[in-house]
Design a protein around this motif. Structure first.
Motif, PDB file in Angstrom:
ATOM      1  N   GLU A  92       0.854  -1.225   0.212  1.00 43.54           N
ATOM      2  CA  GLU A  92       0.173   0.050  -0.026  1.00 43.54           C
ATOM      3  C   GLU A  92       0.838   1.313  -0.122  1.00 43.54           C
ATOM      4  O   GLU A  92       1.996   1.417   0.610  1.00 43.54           O
ATOM      5  CB  GLU A  92      -0.900  -0.043   1.175  1.00 43.54           C
ATOM      6  N   ASN A  93       0.397   2.350  -0.583  1.00 43.67           N
ATOM      7  CA  ASN A  93       1.296   3.355  -0.512  1.00 43.67           C
ATOM      8  C   ASN A  93       0.871   4.089   0.524  1.00 43.67           C
ATOM      9  O   ASN A  93      -0.074   4.121   1.245  1.00 43.67           O
ATOM     10  CB  ASN A  93       0.582   4.367  -1.838  1.00 43.67           C
ATOM     11  N   ILE A  94       1.982   4.853   0.980  1.00 47.79           N
ATOM     12  CA  ILE A  94       1.752   5.649   2.231  1.00 47.79           C
ATOM     13  C   ILE A  94       1.116   6.807   2.194  1.00 47.79           C
ATOM     14  O   ILE A  94       0.346   7.375   2.889  1.00 47.79           O
ATOM     15  CB  ILE A  94       3.373   6.069   2.403  1.00 47.79           C
ATOM     16  N   GLU A 105      21.832  -0.575  12.399  1.00 51.50           N
ATOM     17  CA  GLU A 105      20.342  -0.428  11.784  1.00 51.50           C
ATOM     18  C   GLU A 105      19.938   1.289  11.480  1.00 51.50           C
ATOM     19  O   GLU A 105      19.560   1.482  10.501  1.00 51.50           O
ATOM     20  CB  GLU A 105      19.141  -0.699  12.904  1.00 51.50           C
ATOM     21  N   ILE A 152      19.455   2.419   7.862  1.00 47.05           N
ATOM     22  CA  ILE A 152      18.453   3.696   7.612  1.00 47.05           C
ATOM     23  C   ILE A 152      18.962   4.844   6.643  1.00 47.05           C
ATOM     24  O   ILE A 152      18.424   5.306   5.846  1.00 47.05           O
ATOM     25  CB  ILE A 152      17.615   4.178   8.928  1.00 47.05           C
ATOM     26  N   HIS A 172      14.067  -2.761  -1.171  1.00 43.73           N
ATOM     27  CA  HIS A 172      13.340  -4.301  -1.280  1.00 43.73           C
ATOM     28  C   HIS A 172      14.398  -5.081  -2.204  1.00 43.73           C
ATOM     29  O   HIS A 172      13.922  -5.526  -3.278  1.00 43.73           O
ATOM     30  CB  HIS A 172      12.061  -4.075  -2.068  1.00 43.73           C
ATOM     31  N   ASP A 224      18.371  -7.574   7.186  1.00 45.97           N
ATOM     32  CA  ASP A 224      17.723  -7.192   7.926  1.00 45.97           C
ATOM     33  C   ASP A 224      17.405  -8.519   8.931  1.00 45.97           C
ATOM     34  O   ASP A 224      17.432  -8.381  10.165  1.00 45.97           O
ATOM     35  CB  ASP A 224      16.295  -6.797   7.333  1.00 45.97           C
ATOM     36  N   ARG A 235      11.966  -3.046  11.161  1.00 42.01           N
ATOM     37  CA  ARG A 235      12.363  -2.426   9.991  1.00 42.01           C
ATOM     38  C   ARG A 235      11.294  -1.637   9.261  1.00 42.01           C
ATOM     39  O   ARG A 235      11.430  -0.581   8.596  1.00 42.01           O
ATOM     40  CB  ARG A 235      12.701  -3.475   9.000  1.00 42.01           C
ATOM     41  N   ASN A 256      11.807   2.261   8.667  1.00 37.22           N
ATOM     42  CA  ASN A 256      11.785   2.398   7.132  1.00 37.22           C
ATOM     43  C   ASN A 256      10.602   3.533   6.883  1.00 37.22           C
ATOM     44  O   ASN A 256      10.818   4.536   6.023  1.00 37.22           O
ATOM     45  CB  ASN A 256      11.212   1.384   6.422  1.00 37.22           C
ATOM     46  N   ASP A 313       7.258   4.930  -3.730  1.00 36.10           N
ATOM     47  CA  ASP A 313       6.355   3.485  -3.454  1.00 36.10           C
ATOM     48  C   ASP A 313       6.764   2.667  -2.375  1.00 36.10           C
ATOM     49  O   ASP A 313       7.894   2.381  -2.155  1.00 36.10           O
ATOM     50  CB  ASP A 313       6.368   2.333  -4.854  1.00 36.10           C
ATOM     51  N   TYR A 314       5.979   2.639  -1.432  1.00 36.52           N
ATOM     52  CA  TYR A 314       6.233   1.819  -0.224  1.00 36.52           C
ATOM     53  C   TYR A 314       5.755   0.345  -0.413  1.00 36.52           C
ATOM     54  O   TYR A 314       4.848  -0.282  -0.206  1.00 36.52           O
ATOM     55  CB  TYR A 314       5.189   2.289   0.932  1.00 36.52           C
ATOM     56  N   THR A 315       6.923  -0.202  -1.123  1.00 35.70           N
ATOM     57  CA  THR A 315       6.970  -1.646  -1.217  1.00 35.70           C
ATOM     58  C   THR A 315       7.812  -2.445  -0.580  1.00 35.70           C
ATOM     59  O   THR A 315       8.988  -2.357  -0.455  1.00 35.70           O
ATOM     60  CB  THR A 315       7.214  -2.055  -2.749  1.00 35.70           C
ATOM     61  N   TRP A 316       7.056  -3.048   0.477  1.00 36.52           N
ATOM     62  CA  TRP A 316       8.158  -3.760   1.408  1.00 36.52           C
ATOM     63  C   TRP A 316       7.606  -5.160   1.349  1.00 36.52           C
ATOM     64  O   TRP A 316       6.626  -5.436   1.166  1.00 36.52           O
ATOM     65  CB  TRP A 316       7.890  -3.340   2.801  1.00 36.52           C
ATOM     66  N   ASP A 317       8.990  -6.103   1.452  1.00 37.63           N
ATOM     67  CA  ASP A 317       8.456  -7.390   1.270  1.00 37.63           C
ATOM     68  C   ASP A 317       7.632  -8.114   2.466  1.00 37.63           C
ATOM     69  O   ASP A 317       6.763  -8.981   2.045  1.00 37.63           O
ATOM     70  CB  ASP A 317       9.793  -8.378   1.415  1.00 37.63           C
ATOM     71  N   TYR A 318       7.498  -7.499   3.521  1.00 39.59           N
ATOM     72  CA  TYR A 318       6.899  -7.983   4.491  1.00 39.59           C
ATOM     73  C   TYR A 318       5.239  -7.744   4.540  1.00 39.59           C
ATOM     74  O   TYR A 318       4.991  -6.804   5.344  1.00 39.59           O
ATOM     75  CB  TYR A 318       7.228  -8.017   5.931  1.00 39.59           C
ATOM     76  N   TYR A 360       2.823  -9.130   5.388  1.00 36.79           N
ATOM     77  CA  TYR A 360       2.215  -9.649   6.689  1.00 36.79           C
ATOM     78  C   TYR A 360       2.240  -8.348   7.748  1.00 36.79           C
ATOM     79  O   TYR A 360       1.171  -8.339   8.397  1.00 36.79           O
ATOM     80  CB  TYR A 360       2.824 -10.639   7.461  1.00 36.79           C
ATOM     81  N   TYR A 361       3.200  -7.600   7.822  1.00 40.56           N
ATOM     82  CA  TYR A 361       3.269  -6.568   8.771  1.00 40.56           C
ATOM     83  C   TYR A 361       2.870  -5.348   8.246  1.00 40.56           C
ATOM     84  O   TYR A 361       3.164  -4.237   8.705  1.00 40.56           O
ATOM     85  CB  TYR A 361       4.454  -6.407   9.268  1.00 40.56           C
ATOM     86  N   GLU A 362       1.855  -5.309   7.231  1.00 43.70           N
ATOM     87  CA  GLU A 362       1.405  -3.838   6.631  1.00 43.70           C
ATOM     88  C   GLU A 362       0.549  -3.269   7.446  1.00 43.70           C
ATOM     89  O   GLU A 362      -0.287  -3.857   8.115  1.00 43.70           O
ATOM     90  CB  GLU A 362       0.737  -4.332   5.435  1.00 43.70           C
TER      91      GLU A 362
END
Lengths: 293, 192
Positions: free
Chosen positions: A1-3, A72, A76, A87, A95, B5, B9, B20-25, B27-29
């Motif tokens: 989802e986009n922020i 960490e 960042i 990604h 990570d 993370r 992030n 674009d907020y593409t993160w692999d996880y 699950y934790y969206e």
């Protein structure tokens, strides 16, 4: 989802950001302090005792915790500056590795504290056989077992952190260990009380009140500091797993950086509570600093 | 934890405008969290948690203080060392003229004194001969029999307080006066 999809309400709980300078200062102080202790214990032959090895183990786990936070933050910053993508496969592995380092630090801290408490317990209650029970070799074996277990479980937890099955044992282990350590110390306290009663039958001084308070204060400080520094983070893990969409939980999770800073503060305070109380260690420090001039 | 993370992030994300907020996880969206219609204050978990923690720590402190209360009826301001060397003053100070008690306390003082001398010597001995760990303990066992006993636990504590080099527990500085020794015994061992 986009922020951009984020519903920006005025009453949103925005992330509480700790300035990076504070972060790095606290982390660096923690790493340096614990490194000094390690060096001092290694250099002084008089400090090659089981008790100091357990303090060493605590110093190592504190150092790992601070190191994790530092890495960490660097990560960042590199992300922000664009050197690392967000990604990539490599980043994900990095990570995971860092997460496991952090969990290793937490588990190492808990087990080191447990080992220190058990060592003191044996010193008090099995005093005459202490040297036979806690030989140097046994202490090293115990430490090896502890760290192997911590390493294994940290890797497992980091890999399977999504499952509730790993989060729950992790969060149960924390209060369980605390409770066990508390029991050990309370038992030692009770012995001290019966001791003091015997002394009180002698003509005694008002120092009793003072020393009783001192013992209670010391133990409260020791356990209280550990609780206050680690419990917020453990609660964060729980909430992140079980109610990430709840607004209350989200507000708690917004102070995540403060919780991280607390963990690094623990790395600074622990040496003061344990290591610096020893006169032998203090004199070693003085010698080290005098020699370096 | 990927939660770490994710949140870290997120702060970096807010700095960049269009990303674009593409993160692999996935699950934790953290989807959009609506803050409307909250009954309690939004930081209630934070406040509740810290208040609860503070209450718990204070409670623990009081429990520990109660546990370590000796309940000694007479507390004197004078130093213990003076008492030991002025046996006659026991009666005068505490109004307990029982002969047996006086003798008992005298004995205890003597024992602790001798045991402490022994313990301090043992520590010296140990520091000199680090090579054999078993040596001192054997010696201590033989020495131990020579010392008069009042109760098993008493000497054990005495031994453990000084013999096994646990400076984290008590102040085992060997240049401390002998009068302080009994205070060392009386201190709870958690002088961390």
């Amino acid at each position: 989802e986009n922020i951009s999809d984020f519903s920006l309400n005025i009453t949103d709980c925005t992330q509480v950001v700790v300035p990076e300078e504070v972060f790095f200062t606290v982390a660096a102080a923690g790493i340096l302090e614990n490194l000094l202790i390690l060096i001092a214990i290694v250099r002084n032959k008089n400090l090659h005792l089981p008790m100091y090895f357990f303090i060493c183990s605590l110093a190592i786990s504190d150092m790992l915790g601070s190191l994790y936070k530092t890495l960490e933050n660097i990560f960042i910053i590199l992300c922000k500056m664009g050197y690392l993508t967000r990604h990539g496969d490599f980043e994900k592995k990095l990570d995971d590795a860092m997460d496991s380092m952090f969990i290793l630090s937490l588990l190492g801290s808990i087990f080191s504290l447990l080992a220190i408490a058990a060592d003191r317990y044996i010193t008090i209650f099995y005093a005459l056989r202490y040297h036979n029970i806690m030989t140097l070799r046994r202490a090293l074996v115990i430490l090896a077992v502890i760290w192997a277990f911590c390493a294994g479980s940290s890797i497992a937890i980091a890999l399977f952190s999504y499952e509730a099955a790993t989060v729950i044992p992790f969060t149960i282990l924390f209060p369980l260990m605390m409770f066990f350590i508390l029991c050990l110390y309370v038992h030692m306290f009770l012995l001290a009380r019966s001791h003091a009663k015997k002394i009180a039958s002698l003509p005694s001084s008002a120092a009793h009140h003072r020393t009783n308070m001192k013992g209670a204060i010391t133990l409260t400080v020791f356990l209280g500091v550990f609780l206050c520094c680690w419990a917020p983070f453990v609660l964060h893990i729980l909430l992140a797993r079980f109610c990430p969409h709840n607004p209350y939980c989200a507000c708690y999770m917004s102070i995540f950086h403060v919780n991280g800073t607390l963990i690094m503060c623990n790395a600074i305070i622990n040496p003061m509570i344990f290591a610096f109380r020893s006169p032998e260690l203090r004199s070693t420090f003085k010698k080290m600093f005098h020699c370096s001039r | 934890m990927s939660a770490l993370r994710l949140i870290s992030n997120r702060t970096s994300q807010q700095a960049l405008a269009n990303s674009d907020y593409t993160w692999d996880y996935e699950y934790y969206e953290y989807g959009p969290v609506s803050f409307e219609g909250l009954k309690a204050h939004k930081y209630s978990i934070v406040i509740g948690f810290w208040v609860g923690l503070a209450v718990f720590v204070i409670f623990m402190f009081f429990v520990l203080t109660l546990l370590t209360k000796t309940g000694a009826p007479h507390q004197d301001n004078a130093e213990l060392s003076e008492k030991r060397f002025r046996m006659n003053s026991f009666v005068a100070d505490f109004g307990r003229p029982l002969e047996s008690e006086r003798v008992f306390s005298h004995q205890m003082a003597e024992e602790s004194q001798s045991l402490f001398h022994f313990c301090i010597n043992e520590v010296d001995h140990m520091n000199k001969e680090k090579a054999s760990q078993k040596g001192p303990s054997l010696e201590s066992n033989t020495h131990f029999q020579e010392v008069p006993k009042s109760s098993g636990m008493f000497e054990e504590d005495l031994h453990c307080l000084t013999k096994f080099n646990i400076p984290n527990f008590v102040n085992t500085e060997q240049n401390s006066s002998l009068g302080e020794d009994d205070l060392l015994i009386s201190e709870p061992p958690i002088i961390l």
